[in-house]
Write a protein that holds these residues in place. Structure first.
Motif, PDB file in Angstrom:
ATOM      1  N   UNK A 147     -41.122  78.954 -34.104  1.00 42.53           N
ATOM      2  CA  UNK A 147     -40.141  78.934 -33.115  1.00 42.53           C
ATOM      3  C   UNK A 147     -40.399  79.185 -31.764  1.00 42.53           C
ATOM      4  N   UNK A 148     -41.454  80.109 -31.450  1.00 39.54           N
ATOM      5  CA  UNK A 148     -42.101  80.356 -30.471  1.00 39.54           C
ATOM      6  C   UNK A 148     -42.859  79.345 -29.852  1.00 39.54           C
ATOM      7  N   UNK A 149     -43.650  78.668 -30.473  1.00 39.64           N
ATOM      8  CA  UNK A 149     -44.343  77.293 -30.363  1.00 39.64           C
ATOM      9  C   UNK A 149     -43.375  76.352 -29.813  1.00 39.64           C
ATOM     10  N   UNK A 150     -42.427  75.973 -30.579  1.00 40.68           N
ATOM     11  CA  UNK A 150     -41.638  74.996 -30.267  1.00 40.68           C
ATOM     12  C   UNK A 150     -40.568  75.470 -28.952  1.00 40.68           C
ATOM     13  N   UNK A 151     -40.367  76.663 -28.752  1.00 45.03           N
ATOM     14  CA  UNK A 151     -39.568  76.751 -27.636  1.00 45.03           C
ATOM     15  C   UNK A 151     -40.593  76.628 -26.571  1.00 45.03           C
ATOM     16  N   UNK A 201     -35.186  80.250 -28.252  1.00 51.62           N
ATOM     17  CA  UNK A 201     -35.887  81.412 -27.698  1.00 51.62           C
ATOM     18  C   UNK A 201     -35.421  82.761 -27.988  1.00 51.62           C
ATOM     19  N   UNK A 202     -34.221  82.695 -27.926  1.00 52.61           N
ATOM     20  CA  UNK A 202     -33.318  84.129 -28.359  1.00 52.61           C
ATOM     21  C   UNK A 202     -33.556  84.227 -29.856  1.00 52.61           C
ATOM     22  N   UNK A 236     -35.990  83.378 -31.526  1.00 50.93           N
ATOM     23  CA  UNK A 236     -37.398  84.019 -31.738  1.00 50.93           C
ATOM     24  C   UNK A 236     -37.718  85.330 -31.474  1.00 50.93           C
ATOM     25  N   UNK A 237     -37.028  85.894 -30.667  1.00 55.05           N
ATOM     26  CA  UNK A 237     -37.186  87.227 -30.338  1.00 55.05           C
ATOM     27  C   UNK A 237     -36.402  88.330 -31.334  1.00 55.05           C
ATOM     28  N   UNK A 238     -35.204  87.598 -31.782  1.00 50.03           N
ATOM     29  CA  UNK A 238     -34.516  88.315 -32.880  1.00 50.03           C
ATOM     30  C   UNK A 238     -35.144  88.374 -34.200  1.00 50.03           C
ATOM     31  N   UNK A 239     -35.863  87.092 -34.517  1.00 48.66           N
ATOM     32  CA  UNK A 239     -36.628  86.908 -35.526  1.00 48.66           C
ATOM     33  C   UNK A 239     -38.126  87.715 -35.529  1.00 48.66           C
ATOM     34  N   UNK A 240     -38.568  88.065 -34.456  1.00 49.91           N
ATOM     35  CA  UNK A 240     -39.552  88.959 -34.267  1.00 49.91           C
ATOM     36  C   UNK A 240     -39.280  90.507 -34.627  1.00 49.91           C
ATOM     37  N   UNK A 241     -37.994  90.889 -33.920  1.00 51.11           N
ATOM     38  CA  UNK A 241     -37.395  92.051 -34.260  1.00 51.11           C
ATOM     39  C   UNK A 241     -37.418  92.379 -35.792  1.00 51.11           C
ATOM     40  N   UNK A 242     -36.889  91.335 -36.353  1.00 54.72           N
ATOM     41  CA  UNK A 242     -36.695  91.673 -37.869  1.00 54.72           C
ATOM     42  C   UNK A 242     -38.051  91.694 -38.671  1.00 54.72           C
ATOM     43  N   UNK A 243     -38.920  90.950 -38.142  1.00 61.05           N
ATOM     44  CA  UNK A 243     -40.342  91.093 -38.826  1.00 61.05           C
ATOM     45  C   UNK A 243     -40.881  92.317 -38.523  1.00 61.05           C
TER      46      UNK A 243
END
Length: 359
Positions: free
Chosen positions: A211-215, A276-277, A279-286
């Motif tokens: 998601x970060x790459x596509x964003x 992008x939003x 992406x940040x949420x997924x990073x927090x879950x990870x």
């Protein structure tokens, strides 16, 4: 506990060969795009300048005469000077694109697109073979992220072309950026194909980083549109003021109008902002799964949030009267600069929990 798969050196070597081959073809596409603009520049820019200056000249000084109701004499009012219109709001038609109306330029443009498609196919092969060589997602370090990011940017460009969008003018800055990105990847950021540290062995690697790459790929398109908007808007202002055409005006006149570029940049950024939003949420879950906390003010987390805030401000300002045009474009470029620093600056200059992958 399963053992990590061994690295397939043959596939890793094939990946390197395909990436270098893609760079060679991207170089040919870059040269073809330059030829496209050069031959296309022979179009008559004077017609565009005349179309811009004619309505402006007619509107510079407006003198009206009113008849007095009593005596019937004509009374001249004070001339009204029409000031420069808001950025990007002029009623100016889009330019003909990179080909500039030249048949030879259009031919070189088609060749450039064809070469870009070929380079993209080689590029995809390089990324996939890198992934197969270690049987994991091909974005475990800065080298892999850079090559995949470049592939995604080209994919977005070609996707817009397939969707019949007038984005062929993006071809030259695209191939330039891709060559710079891949050149930096293979010369400075290169890392041998290898397995990941345990913290990265998670399905969130596929979700969060992809998601970060596509964003980033889509945000690059929006930033380039904002940058070109600034140049095109200045060109339209000069033409409206009746200034003589400069060396670059014949190129700028063939871009989409400033209003079109402004709208295109806004739509791209607004469309990708939810991704992008996420992406940040997924990073927090990870992060919670890997480190036991959702947020720890790690440099990567902080700059991801700063980037999010910058784009949120841009979208808010873009929808607010008085922050359209050049001010919004500057803010969009600042936001994309935050994205770039979040990648290069944080990974190279700062240290944190995201530094385990090295470069």
């Amino acid at each position: 506990m399963t053992l990590a798969a061994a690295t397939n050196e043959n596939l890793a070597h094939i990946s390197n060969v395909l990436v270098y081959s893609a760079m060679a073809v991207y170089t040919l596409a870059f040269l073809a795009h330059i030829a496209e603009w050069v031959f296309g520049s022979r179009s008559a820019v004077g017609r565009t300048a005349a179309a811009l200056t004619a309505p402006a000249a007619a509107a510079v000084t407006v003198t009206t005469a009113k008849s007095a109701q009593s005596g019937g004499t004509a009374v001249l009012e004070r001339p009204k000077v029409v000031t420069r219109s808001a950025p990007g709001s002029r009623d100016v038609p889009d330019g003909p694109g990179a080909a500039g109306g030249s048949e030879k330029g259009d031919l070189y443009g088609r060749i450039a697109v064809s070469l870009t498609v070929l380079a993209f196919a080689l590029h995809v092969g390089g990324v996939l073979s890198r992934a197969l060589s270690v049987q994991r997602a091909p974005w475990g370090n800065m080298y892999e992220f850079s090559t995949t990011f470049a592939m995604a940017a080209v994919g977005v460009y070609l996707g817009l072309l397939v969707a019949k969008k007038n984005v062929r003018w993006l071809g030259l800055p695209l191939t330039t950026s891709i060559l710079l990105d891949l050149g930096l990847a293979v010369s400075v950021l290169y890392t041998d194909s290898d397995q990941l540290v345990p913290a990265l062995h998670s399905y969130w690697l596929w979700i969060h980083v992809s998601c970060a790459i596509l964003s980033g790929a889509a945000l690059w398109v929006g930033a380039t549109s904002s940058l070109f908007y600034l140049f095109r808007d200045a060109h339209e202002a000069h033409a409206a003021e009746g200034r003589p055409a400069g060396a670059w005006d014949n190129v700028l006149s063939r871009l989409p109008s400033a209003a079109t570029l402004d709208k295109f940049a806004y739509r791209i950024n607004a469309t990708v902002f939810p991704l992008w939003t996420f992406t940040i949420i997924a990073g927090a879950i990870w992060a919670e799964a890997a480190w036991g906390r959702y947020w720890g003010w790690d440099p990567k987390e902080v700059w991801s949030f700063i980037t999010w805030v910058a784009y949120a401000c841009y979208l808010h300002a873009r929808a607010t009267a008085g922050w359209k045009g050049r001010k919004a474009a500057y803010l969009a470029l600042l936001a994309f600069a935050c994205y770039l620093f979040n990648y290069y600056g944080v990974n190279i200059l700062l240290s944190g929990k995201h530094s385990y992958a090295g470069v």
